[in-house]
Motif scaffolding. Structure first.
Motif, PDB file in Angstrom:
ATOM      1  N   SER A 100       0.853  -1.186   0.000  1.00  0.00           N
ATOM      2  CA  SER A 100       0.000   0.000   0.000  1.00  0.00           C
ATOM      3  C   SER A 100       0.891   1.239   0.000  1.00  0.00           C
ATOM      4  CB  SER A 100      -0.899   0.005   1.231  1.00  0.00           C
ATOM      5  OG  SER A 100      -0.132   0.181   2.414  1.00  0.00           O
ATOM      6  N   LYS A 101       0.272   2.396  -0.227  1.00  0.00           N
ATOM      7  CA  LYS A 101       1.058   3.636  -0.274  1.00  0.00           C
ATOM      8  C   LYS A 101       1.736   3.908   1.071  1.00  0.00           C
ATOM      9  CE  LYS A 101       0.265   4.898  -4.542  1.00  0.00           C
ATOM     10  NZ  LYS A 101      -0.490   6.114  -4.903  1.00  0.00           N
ATOM     11  N   SER A 102       1.070   3.603   2.182  1.00  0.00           N
ATOM     12  CA  SER A 102       1.694   3.841   3.485  1.00  0.00           C
ATOM     13  C   SER A 102       2.842   2.873   3.724  1.00  0.00           C
ATOM     14  CB  SER A 102       0.656   3.729   4.605  1.00  0.00           C
ATOM     15  OG  SER A 102       0.103   2.436   4.674  1.00  0.00           O
ATOM     16  N   GLU A 103       2.735   1.650   3.218  1.00  0.00           N
ATOM     17  CA  GLU A 103       3.831   0.689   3.365  1.00  0.00           C
ATOM     18  C   GLU A 103       5.046   1.133   2.557  1.00  0.00           C
ATOM     19  OE1 GLU A 103       2.398  -3.736   4.178  1.00  0.00           O
ATOM     20  OE2 GLU A 103       1.497  -2.938   2.348  1.00  0.00           O
ATOM     21  N   GLU A 104       4.818   1.698   1.385  1.00  0.00           N
ATOM     22  CA  GLU A 104       5.935   2.160   0.563  1.00  0.00           C
ATOM     23  C   GLU A 104       6.761   3.215   1.294  1.00  0.00           C
ATOM     24  OE1 GLU A 104       4.152   3.533  -3.034  1.00  0.00           O
ATOM     25  OE2 GLU A 104       3.763   1.504  -3.819  1.00  0.00           O
ATOM     26  N   GLN A 105       6.129   3.939   2.228  1.00  0.00           N
ATOM     27  CA  GLN A 105       6.833   4.978   2.986  1.00  0.00           C
ATOM     28  C   GLN A 105       7.101   4.551   4.427  1.00  0.00           C
ATOM     29  OE1 GLN A 105       5.714   9.116   1.834  1.00  0.00           O
ATOM     30  NE2 GLN A 105       3.906   8.147   0.931  1.00  0.00           N
ATOM     31  N   ASN A 106       6.907   3.249   4.695  1.00  0.00           N
ATOM     32  CA  ASN A 106       7.287   2.632   5.973  1.00  0.00           C
ATOM     33  C   ASN A 106       6.550   3.211   7.179  1.00  0.00           C
ATOM     34  OD1 ASN A 106       8.731   0.639   7.377  1.00  0.00           O
ATOM     35  ND2 ASN A 106      10.339   2.075   7.952  1.00  0.00           N
ATOM     36  N   PHE A 107       5.276   3.561   6.999  1.00  0.00           N
ATOM     37  CA  PHE A 107       4.466   3.953   8.139  1.00  0.00           C
ATOM     38  C   PHE A 107       4.106   2.723   8.975  1.00  0.00           C
ATOM     39  CE2 PHE A 107       3.742   7.766   5.652  1.00  0.00           C
ATOM     40  CZ  PHE A 107       3.559   8.756   6.607  1.00  0.00           C
ATOM     41  N   GLY A 108       3.794   2.951  10.231  1.00  0.00           N
ATOM     42  CA  GLY A 108       3.220   1.890  11.048  1.00  0.00           C
ATOM     43  C   GLY A 108       3.872   1.641  12.385  1.00  0.00           C
ATOM     44  N   ASN A 109       5.174   1.883  12.510  1.00  0.00           N
ATOM     45  CA  ASN A 109       5.831   1.632  13.804  1.00  0.00           C
ATOM     46  C   ASN A 109       5.380   2.625  14.869  1.00  0.00           C
ATOM     47  OD1 ASN A 109       7.655   0.639  11.551  1.00  0.00           O
ATOM     48  ND2 ASN A 109       8.657  -0.290  13.302  1.00  0.00           N
ATOM     49  N   LEU A 110       5.342   3.904  14.515  1.00  0.00           N
ATOM     50  CA  LEU A 110       5.027   4.942  15.498  1.00  0.00           C
ATOM     51  C   LEU A 110       3.533   5.096  15.719  1.00  0.00           C
ATOM     52  CD1 LEU A 110       7.619   7.659  14.408  1.00  0.00           C
ATOM     53  CD2 LEU A 110       7.835   5.917  16.192  1.00  0.00           C
ATOM     54  N   GLU A 111       2.725   4.447  14.914  1.00  0.00           N
ATOM     55  CA  GLU A 111       1.276   4.562  15.039  1.00  0.00           C
ATOM     56  C   GLU A 111       0.672   3.532  16.012  1.00  0.00           C
ATOM     57  OE1 GLU A 111       2.484   6.784  11.532  1.00  0.00           O
ATOM     58  OE2 GLU A 111       2.994   4.801  12.272  1.00  0.00           O
ATOM     59  N   PHE A 112       1.501   2.680  16.588  1.00  0.00           N
ATOM     60  CA  PHE A 112       1.044   1.737  17.607  1.00  0.00           C
ATOM     61  C   PHE A 112       0.765   2.523  18.884  1.00  0.00           C
ATOM     62  CE2 PHE A 112       2.123  -1.216  21.161  1.00  0.00           C
ATOM     63  CZ  PHE A 112       1.112  -2.154  20.945  1.00  0.00           C
ATOM     64  N   ALA A 113      -0.518   2.586  19.291  1.00  0.00           N
ATOM     65  CA  ALA A 113      -0.895   3.460  20.408  1.00  0.00           C
ATOM     66  C   ALA A 113      -2.024   2.840  21.214  1.00  0.00           C
ATOM     67  CB  ALA A 113      -1.308   4.833  19.879  1.00  0.00           C
ATOM     68  N   PRO A 114      -1.708   1.974  22.180  1.00  0.00           N
ATOM     69  CA  PRO A 114      -2.757   1.413  23.036  1.00  0.00           C
ATOM     70  C   PRO A 114      -3.517   2.516  23.775  1.00  0.00           C
ATOM     71  CG  PRO A 114      -0.692   0.206  23.313  1.00  0.00           C
ATOM     72  CD  PRO A 114      -0.377   1.427  22.506  1.00  0.00           C
ATOM     73  N   TRP A 115      -4.795   2.287  23.972  1.00  0.00           N
ATOM     74  CA  TRP A 115      -5.661   3.238  24.673  1.00  0.00           C
ATOM     75  C   TRP A 115      -5.256   3.303  26.141  1.00  0.00           C
ATOM     76  CZ3 TRP A 115     -11.671   2.441  25.362  1.00  0.00           C
ATOM     77  CH2 TRP A 115     -12.239   3.626  25.834  1.00  0.00           C
ATOM     78  N   MET A 116      -4.924   4.485  26.619  1.00  0.00           N
ATOM     79  CA  MET A 116      -4.527   4.675  28.013  1.00  0.00           C
ATOM     80  C   MET A 116      -5.653   5.379  28.766  1.00  0.00           C
ATOM     81  SD  MET A 116      -0.473   5.705  27.814  1.00  0.00           S
ATOM     82  CE  MET A 116      -0.696   7.112  26.723  1.00  0.00           C
ATOM     83  N   ILE A 117      -6.179   4.722  29.777  1.00  0.00           N
ATOM     84  CA  ILE A 117      -7.195   5.335  30.628  1.00  0.00           C
ATOM     85  C   ILE A 117      -6.725   5.264  32.072  1.00  0.00           C
ATOM     86  CG2 ILE A 117      -9.096   4.771  29.067  1.00  0.00           C
ATOM     87  CD1 ILE A 117      -9.806   2.467  30.915  1.00  0.00           C
TER      88      ILE A 117
END
Length: 515
Positions: free
Chosen positions: A494-511
């Protein structure tokens, strides 16, 4: 509020009216003051593209309809031809008719359908990627996890690729976060563990290394490895002797892990094994007309083939929940959704905020005014299938069809939960333009309008603006989305994979409080 948004609206070169009952229409292009709209009606104001224009007068306090549904109330008298937005449209009390199960359909999935080339895991799950994951239990182990992952990245200067001899491995990735300690052992810890356990057991990982510091609240011994135990390694930095020794140990063990992972090969898998996370971000006035309904058409196709789509963003379902409860598979399913809506009402009130605060400045600039309007457009991503299950954040999906996962409307937090619940691919609609990406499940992005698609073509996978231009139907665009989902699930980047997105977008919900 009615529990139907179907209706044969009207369109013209300048306007889109979604339902015959609507008192507003959406502009297809910028309208100058005094422009002829239709049937002698002229614009009183300059109206930006994607914004609302009044088709008839409205008195103060009168409800305003779009999609045949209430999107708010006139905060001042509105004349025909006037721009309808923040200055004259406000929230108010609505009385939804939940009509539990009244529109439920008898749906039988197609037994024979298309396939994708995926990974058939030993635990009976099906993947679209073949990653090795390093998952931190706590922020204190994040840097070490990142050091290990960087060891296996291609050198941009020399061109050396440590994974060149492992062509079936998509990468070694570190997924880190900002919590894991300074938290209570109640719901906050349970929520984090449920999220991490969903990733550990995810079919897009062949192997996972769970890395802790050693003394944190989120003890590594309390994290379950599910059905993937033989492929999961647990270790702590303190137990391994510090940073350098931990990195060296993992890098050494990675030799055997890479060899095993590289033996995994793609094979034909029924499309019904796809679990698609549905998300919209940076929405505009066109999103509910083009990209979201087109994704809804693709969702219908997938469900008919026995697949699963996971809708979420509970605050962005607020005001449109009756459109799901009326097609719930059972009263219990519908009532569970309402329980989550009520939780969000109480939660937001306890924090001193309103759910109507959800629309962002970008949403407003794109023509969306209230959360009701935003929700009614957002919910069309789910198509018209029965609602078969409502789960809490990061809970495993246990049935097929349309699933609703409770979660906030913040994109990375929502998608993290959907992937933890089992989504193996993500479909993301946007009107203003998002550059989001995710791992280990790939994300495709769908543009609601052609100008943005053209302007941000390196980030967009599909242009749904063709619907607005009249060159493609919603159903045909949905078929294109469905076909792309199969291609990307089969390994196309996908276009986001071509630019290596995804590592920093891991964000568990913190409550809960940090203590």
């Amino acid at each position: 509020m009615k529990n139907d948004i179907s209706g044969s609206g009207t369109s013209s070169p300048t306007l889109l009216q979604m339902h015959p009952a609507d008192g507003v229409a959406i502009t297809c292009q910028a309208l100058p003051k005094g422009a002829l709209i239709r049937d002698g009606l002229k614009s009183i104001d300059r109206i930006p593209p994607g914004h609302k224009v009044a088709l008839r007068p409205h008195t103060k306090g009168e409800s305003i309809l779009r999609y045949g549904q209430i999107i708010g109330f006139a905060s001042a008298p509105i004349a025909a031809g006037q721009h309808v937005h923040l200055n004259n449209l406000k929230m108010g009390e609505v009385s939804p008719d939940y009509a539990f199960c009244e529109h439920r359909q008898n749906q039988m999935p197609t037994q024979v359908g298309p396939t994708f080339m995926g990974y058939n895991r030993k635990n009976g799950k099906y993947g679209t990627r073949n990653f090795i994951g390093i998952i931190s239990t706590v922020n204190c182990s994040a840097h070490v996890a990142d050091l290990v992952a960087r060891t296996f990245e291609k050198n941009p200067v020399t061109g050396y690729d440590p994974l060149a001899q492992y062509p079936n491995v998509d990468g070694v990735i570190a997924l880190t976060h900002k919590t894991g300690c300074g938290m209570s052992s109640g719901e906050p810890l349970q929520l984090l563990r449920r999220t991490l356990e969903g990733y550990i057991d995810h079919p897009n990982f062949s192997h996972v290394i769970v890395l802790g510091l050693g003394c944190e609240v989120n003890q590594i011994s309390g994290i379950a490895t599910g059905s993937k135990s033989p492929s999961v390694t647990k270790m702590t930095i303190q137990g391994s002797g510090g940073t350098r020794k931990s990195v060296a140990r993992i890098v050494t063990e990675m030799g055997d892990i890479l060899t095993e992972s590289n033996r995994c090969c793609r094979e034909p898998i029924a499309a019904g094994e796809l679990k698609v996370a549905l998300i919209c971000g940076g929405s505009d006035g066109y999103s509910g007309i083009s990209a979201n309904p087109a994704l809804g058409a693709a969702s219908n196709l997938l469900v008919r083939h026995g697949g699963t789509v996971i809708l979420s963003e509970t605050p962005e379902t607020y005001g449109a929940e009756h459109l799901l409860t009326c097609r719930a598979a059972s009263p219990q399913v519908g009532k569970k959704l309402i329980e989550r809506i009520k939780w969000w009402e109480a939660y937001s009130a306890s924090q001193g905020v309103s759910l109507n605060a959800n629309p962002t400045p970008g949403n407003n600039a794109g023509g969306l005014t209230t959360i009701l309007e935003k929700s009614l457009g957002a919910i069309t991503k789910a198509g018209n299938s029965n609602l078969t299950q409502v789960i809490e954040y990061a809970e495993p999906v246990t049935t097929r069809g349309l699933i609703f996962m409770d979660g906030p409307g913040y994109d990375p937090v929502q998608v993290t939960g959907q992937i933890a619940s089992g989504a193996n691919i993500v479909a993301f609609t946007t009107g203003r333009g998002s550059v989001f990406g995710s791992k280990p499940a790939p994300t495709i992005k769908l543009a609601s309008n052609t100008p943005m698609y053209t302007h941000m073509s390196e980030d967009m996978d599909i242009n749904c603006g063709t619907i607005l231009e009249g060159t493609e139907s919603v159903e045909d665009c949905g078929q294109r989305i469905f076909d792309l989902l199969l291609d990307v699930a089969s390994g196309q980047s996908s276009k986001s994979e071509e630019q290596n997105f995804g590592n920093l977008e891991f964000a568990p919900w913190m409550i809960g409080p940090v203590i």
